[in-house]
Design an enzyme around this catalytic site. Structure first.
Site, PDB file in Angstrom:
ATOM      1  N   ARG A   7       9.882   3.208 -15.253  1.00  0.00           N
ATOM      2  CA  ARG A   7       9.920   1.908 -15.930  1.00  0.00           C
ATOM      3  C   ARG A   7      11.035   1.825 -16.978  1.00  0.00           C
ATOM      4  O   ARG A   7      10.871   1.193 -18.020  1.00  0.00           O
ATOM      5  CB  ARG A   7       8.581   1.594 -16.611  1.00  0.00           C
ATOM      6  CG  ARG A   7       7.481   1.201 -15.657  1.00  0.00           C
ATOM      7  CD  ARG A   7       7.694  -0.217 -15.128  1.00  0.00           C
ATOM      8  NE  ARG A   7       6.723  -0.520 -14.085  1.00  0.00           N
ATOM      9  CZ  ARG A   7       5.551  -1.090 -14.319  1.00  0.00           C
ATOM     10  NH1 ARG A   7       5.214  -1.460 -15.521  1.00  0.00           N
ATOM     11  NH2 ARG A   7       4.739  -1.306 -13.318  1.00  0.00           N
ATOM     12  N   ARG A  59      10.267  -4.698 -19.663  1.00  0.00           N
ATOM     13  CA  ARG A  59      10.050  -5.611 -20.790  1.00  0.00           C
ATOM     14  C   ARG A  59      10.386  -5.083 -22.174  1.00  0.00           C
ATOM     15  O   ARG A  59      10.471  -5.858 -23.117  1.00  0.00           O
ATOM     16  CB  ARG A  59       8.597  -6.100 -20.775  1.00  0.00           C
ATOM     17  CG  ARG A  59       8.338  -7.080 -19.658  1.00  0.00           C
ATOM     18  CD  ARG A  59       6.875  -7.333 -19.498  1.00  0.00           C
ATOM     19  NE  ARG A  59       6.196  -6.083 -19.172  1.00  0.00           N
ATOM     20  CZ  ARG A  59       4.931  -5.990 -18.824  1.00  0.00           C
ATOM     21  NH1 ARG A  59       4.175  -7.063 -18.802  1.00  0.00           N
ATOM     22  NH2 ARG A  59       4.388  -4.831 -18.521  1.00  0.00           N
ATOM     23  N   ARG A  62      14.471 -12.131 -17.117  1.00  0.00           N
ATOM     24  CA  ARG A  62      13.115 -12.425 -16.626  1.00  0.00           C
ATOM     25  C   ARG A  62      12.816 -13.925 -16.702  1.00  0.00           C
ATOM     26  O   ARG A  62      12.151 -14.487 -15.837  1.00  0.00           O
ATOM     27  CB  ARG A  62      12.109 -11.610 -17.447  1.00  0.00           C
ATOM     28  CG  ARG A  62      10.637 -11.840 -17.132  1.00  0.00           C
ATOM     29  CD  ARG A  62      10.260 -11.207 -15.810  1.00  0.00           C
ATOM     30  NE  ARG A  62       8.928 -11.572 -15.367  1.00  0.00           N
ATOM     31  CZ  ARG A  62       8.619 -12.699 -14.730  1.00  0.00           C
ATOM     32  NH1 ARG A  62       9.563 -13.601 -14.478  1.00  0.00           N
ATOM     33  NH2 ARG A  62       7.392 -12.931 -14.329  1.00  0.00           N
ATOM     34  N   ASP A  90       9.024  -3.549  -6.826  1.00  0.00           N
ATOM     35  CA  ASP A  90       7.636  -3.215  -7.145  1.00  0.00           C
ATOM     36  C   ASP A  90       6.955  -2.657  -5.906  1.00  0.00           C
ATOM     37  O   ASP A  90       7.347  -2.984  -4.779  1.00  0.00           O
ATOM     38  CB  ASP A  90       6.874  -4.448  -7.645  1.00  0.00           C
ATOM     39  CG  ASP A  90       5.620  -4.034  -8.399  1.00  0.00           C
ATOM     40  OD1 ASP A  90       5.709  -3.784  -9.618  1.00  0.00           O
ATOM     41  OD2 ASP A  90       4.560  -3.911  -7.765  1.00  0.00           O
ATOM     42  N   TYR A 129      -4.797  -1.846  -4.618  1.00  0.00           N
ATOM     43  CA  TYR A 129      -4.491  -3.226  -5.037  1.00  0.00           C
ATOM     44  C   TYR A 129      -4.869  -4.222  -3.949  1.00  0.00           C
ATOM     45  O   TYR A 129      -5.386  -5.306  -4.213  1.00  0.00           O
ATOM     46  CB  TYR A 129      -3.005  -3.360  -5.392  1.00  0.00           C
ATOM     47  CG  TYR A 129      -2.661  -2.619  -6.668  1.00  0.00           C
ATOM     48  CD1 TYR A 129      -2.898  -3.199  -7.917  1.00  0.00           C
ATOM     49  CD2 TYR A 129      -2.160  -1.327  -6.638  1.00  0.00           C
ATOM     50  CE1 TYR A 129      -2.619  -2.511  -9.085  1.00  0.00           C
ATOM     51  CE2 TYR A 129      -1.877  -0.622  -7.805  1.00  0.00           C
ATOM     52  CZ  TYR A 129      -2.111  -1.223  -9.020  1.00  0.00           C
ATOM     53  OH  TYR A 129      -1.859  -0.541 -10.175  1.00  0.00           O
TER      54      TYR A 129
HETATM   55  O1  CP3 Z   1      12.075   0.664 -13.924  1.00  0.00           O
HETATM   56  C1  CP3 Z   1      11.365   0.987 -12.959  1.00  0.00           C
HETATM   57  O2  CP3 Z   1      10.539   1.914 -12.990  1.00  0.00           O
HETATM   58  C2  CP3 Z   1      11.601   0.263 -11.626  1.00  0.00           C
HETATM   59  C3  CP3 Z   1      10.780  -0.827 -11.298  1.00  0.00           C
HETATM   60  C4  CP3 Z   1       9.281  -0.668 -11.051  1.00  0.00           C
HETATM   61  C5  CP3 Z   1       8.366  -1.708 -11.393  1.00  0.00           C
HETATM   62  N1  CP3 Z   1       7.143  -1.368 -10.901  1.00  0.00           N
HETATM   63  C6  CP3 Z   1       8.735  -2.941 -12.109  1.00  0.00           C
HETATM   64  C7  CP3 Z   1       7.679  -3.763 -12.760  1.00  0.00           C
HETATM   65  C8  CP3 Z   1       8.553   0.337 -10.406  1.00  0.00           C
HETATM   66  C9  CP3 Z   1       9.017   1.686  -9.891  1.00  0.00           C
HETATM   67  C10 CP3 Z   1       7.200  -0.124 -10.312  1.00  0.00           C
HETATM   68  C11 CP3 Z   1       6.130   0.642  -9.636  1.00  0.00           C
HETATM   69  C12 CP3 Z   1       4.747   0.169  -9.727  1.00  0.00           C
HETATM   70  N2  CP3 Z   1       4.293  -1.120  -9.694  1.00  0.00           N
HETATM   71  C13 CP3 Z   1       3.610   1.038  -9.754  1.00  0.00           C
HETATM   72  C14 CP3 Z   1       3.652   2.549  -9.704  1.00  0.00           C
HETATM   73  C15 CP3 Z   1       3.962   3.147 -11.022  1.00  0.00           C
HETATM   74  C16 CP3 Z   1       2.886   2.958 -12.069  1.00  0.00           C
HETATM   75  O3  CP3 Z   1       3.177   2.211 -13.019  1.00  0.00           O
HETATM   76  O4  CP3 Z   1       1.797   3.521 -11.911  1.00  0.00           O
HETATM   77  C17 CP3 Z   1       2.469   0.218  -9.814  1.00  0.00           C
HETATM   78  C18 CP3 Z   1       1.033   0.693  -9.880  1.00  0.00           C
HETATM   79  C19 CP3 Z   1       2.916  -1.145  -9.757  1.00  0.00           C
HETATM   80  C20 CP3 Z   1       2.086  -2.374  -9.728  1.00  0.00           C
HETATM   81  C21 CP3 Z   1       2.330  -3.219 -10.915  1.00  0.00           C
HETATM   82  N3  CP3 Z   1       3.470  -3.969 -11.135  1.00  0.00           N
HETATM   83  C22 CP3 Z   1       1.449  -3.432 -12.017  1.00  0.00           C
HETATM   84  C23 CP3 Z   1       0.078  -2.776 -12.178  1.00  0.00           C
HETATM   85  C24 CP3 Z   1       2.098  -4.316 -12.873  1.00  0.00           C
HETATM   86  C25 CP3 Z   1       1.503  -4.959 -14.111  1.00  0.00           C
HETATM   87  C26 CP3 Z   1       1.488  -4.023 -15.257  1.00  0.00           C
HETATM   88  C27 CP3 Z   1       2.686  -4.263 -16.098  1.00  0.00           C
HETATM   89  O5  CP3 Z   1       3.253  -3.278 -16.594  1.00  0.00           O
HETATM   90  O6  CP3 Z   1       3.016  -5.442 -16.278  1.00  0.00           O
HETATM   91  C28 CP3 Z   1       3.381  -4.606 -12.342  1.00  0.00           C
HETATM   92  C29 CP3 Z   1       4.427  -5.506 -12.912  1.00  0.00           C
HETATM   93  C30 CP3 Z   1       5.780  -4.916 -13.140  1.00  0.00           C
HETATM   94  N4  CP3 Z   1       6.429  -4.068 -12.274  1.00  0.00           N
HETATM   95  C31 CP3 Z   1       6.654  -5.187 -14.231  1.00  0.00           C
HETATM   96  C32 CP3 Z   1       7.838  -4.467 -13.999  1.00  0.00           C
HETATM   97  C33 CP3 Z   1       9.085  -4.475 -14.836  1.00  0.00           C
HETATM   98  C34 CP3 Z   1       6.351  -6.154 -15.377  1.00  0.00           C
HETATM   99  C35 CP3 Z   1       6.493  -7.546 -14.876  1.00  0.00           C
HETATM  100  C36 CP3 Z   1       6.977  -8.547 -15.902  1.00  0.00           C
HETATM  101  O7  CP3 Z   1       8.179  -8.582 -16.198  1.00  0.00           O
HETATM  102  O8  CP3 Z   1       6.143  -9.332 -16.368  1.00  0.00           O
END
Ligand code: CP3
Length: 354
Positions: free
Chosen positions: A31, A35, A44, A81, A159
């Site tokens: 990550r 944000r 965004r 994602d 999910y």
């Molecule tokens: O920078 C990076 O790591 C690359 C991008 C990336 C994202 N999600 C962007 C993202 C990666 C590799 C992921 C993987 C991901 N997504 C996982 C596995 C890793 C982990 O965190 O356990 C999972 C379970 C998800 C599913 C997911 N996506 C969730 C549960 C959420 C909501 C929680 C949160 O942090 O908001 C997301 C949204 C998400 N994925 C965001 C980002 C930057 C935030 C979205 C926003 O901008 O509002």
């Protein structure tokens, strides 16, 4: 060459995954794009829906490169994602502000149809992810490795079946134990789709891949074998069939002592460790077998610099002398100050084993 002789690296992450010890310890963070960065928040705003952002090649490429420009990490992780896969398979997926991902849940009655895979062969959504990769490759610094990824099928299935983030994961756990035969059919489709998506990313230009099994920790030993180890073995075999040399990092988060079974059975080149694994135990039992990546608790990026420095050095002193990639145990928390990340990168770069 001596086993652990330090090498001058062109791509330190690829060298570490090849069992070498680069001169300076390579670093990237899960990550690292997101944000906590003002430049991400600005982009965004251009899209109402998070998935639209993931499917905008230019914007996704720009977001991927933002943390590289700011911090000079050794790897860029594709901005996307794990839930683009169920979306591309035809399930309804959306992200709700303040809630997280939401999906219309799949149940044992309306199983994922293998015909859904046909969607993937000619899918504009995934094509736009591959377009983003092609753009990133043009702008990537020479020493930086581009990492692609997918969720592990079990994690993506949580999910898909729970309909979003879950506390107890009762629906998927119930289905997988009450009717393992139909659950396996469901998993077979996901295994195939995940393999295709990873192969598509490598064809477009990613140089390594990571498989995020974020919810492997909710399974017992038997479930871990059946729903984490076996599916990941199948994915690794399919990817290897097409690309024998592209390194694969497995991240079975929460696996605990099941990590031993994972590294002994799944042919990955590196394994991601979460912060709950003891560094001393992992250095002795895991790093002795393959390259490790991890595992500073991301919470220390919210603490004072003294504590962050102490914990970082502690982690580095356990893993630094052997094949290793510095990372967190999970993703960067959104309240993190980018200046603290800058400090962390410098602390890792300046570290010398004594
Ligand atoms: O920078 C990076 O790591 C690359 C991008 C990336 C994202 N999600 C962007 C993202 C990666 C590799 C992921 C993987 C991901 N997504 C996982 C596995 C890793 C982990 O965190 O356990 C999972 C379970 C998800 C599913 C997911 N996506 C969730 C549960 C959420 C909501 C929680 C949160 O942090 O908001 C997301 C949204 C998400 N994925 C965001 C980002 C930057 C935030 C979205 C926003 O901008 O509002």
């Amino acid at each position: 060459m001596d086993e652990n002789q330090k090498v001058l690296s062109r791509k330190p992450i690829l060298d570490a995954l090849d069992g070498k010890v680069p001169e300076s310890i390579p670093i990237w963070l899960m990550r690292q794009a997101g944000r906590y960065l003002p430049e991400y928040r600005k982009i965004r705003k251009q899209k109402k829906s998070f998935l639209d952002l993931c499917y905008s090649p230019k914007l996704a490429a720009e977001i991927t490169l933002q943390p590289i420009r700011r911090f000079g990490f050794d790897a860029a992780i594709l901005f996307s994602d794990i839930l683009v896969l169920p979306d591309a398979l035809g399930q309804k997926v959306w992200f709700e502000e303040g809630v997280g991902p939401r999906l219309i849940p799949v149940s044992p009655r309306d199983q994922l149809n293998p015909a859904a895979l046909d969607n993937l062969y000619n899918n504009d959504k995934l094509e736009s992810v591959y377009d983003a990769i092609r753009i990133i490759c043009k702008d990537l610094p020479a020493s930086c490795t581009l990492i692609g990824f997918a969720g592990g099928p079990w994690t993506v299935a949580t999910y898909m079946i729970e309909g979003g983030t879950s506390r107890g994961f009762e629906k998927i756990r119930h289905w997988s134990v009450a009717d393992p035969t139909s659950f396996e059919k469901f998993m077979v489709v996901l295994i195939e789709a995940t393999s295709l998506h990873l192969i598509g990313q490598i064809e477009a230009g990613v140089e390594a891949i990571q498989i995020f099994d974020s919810h492997s920790g909710i399974l017992d030993e038997e479930g871990f074998e059946k729903w984490i180890v076996e599916p990941t073995q199948k994915i690794v075999a399919q990817v290897r069939n097409h690309f024998p040399k592209v390194p694969i990092i497995g991240f079975p988060r929460g696996a605990g002592t099941n990590l031993l079974s994972y590294i002994n059975q799944v042919e990955v080149q590196g394994v991601g460790l979460d912060q709950y694994v003891s560094c001393k135990w992992a250095a002795e039992n895991i790093q002795s077998v393959l390259t490790v990546q991890g595992n500073l608790d991301p919470i220390y990026l919210l603490s004072d610099i003294g504590t962050l420095n102490r914990k970082t050095r502690e982690t580095l002193s356990h893993f630094g002398g052997n094949p290793y990639i510095f990372n967190l145990g999970h993703g960067v928390i959104k309240e993190t100050d980018p200046k603290t990340v800058e400090f962390l990168v410098k602390a890792v770069r300046d570290f010398e084993m004594n």
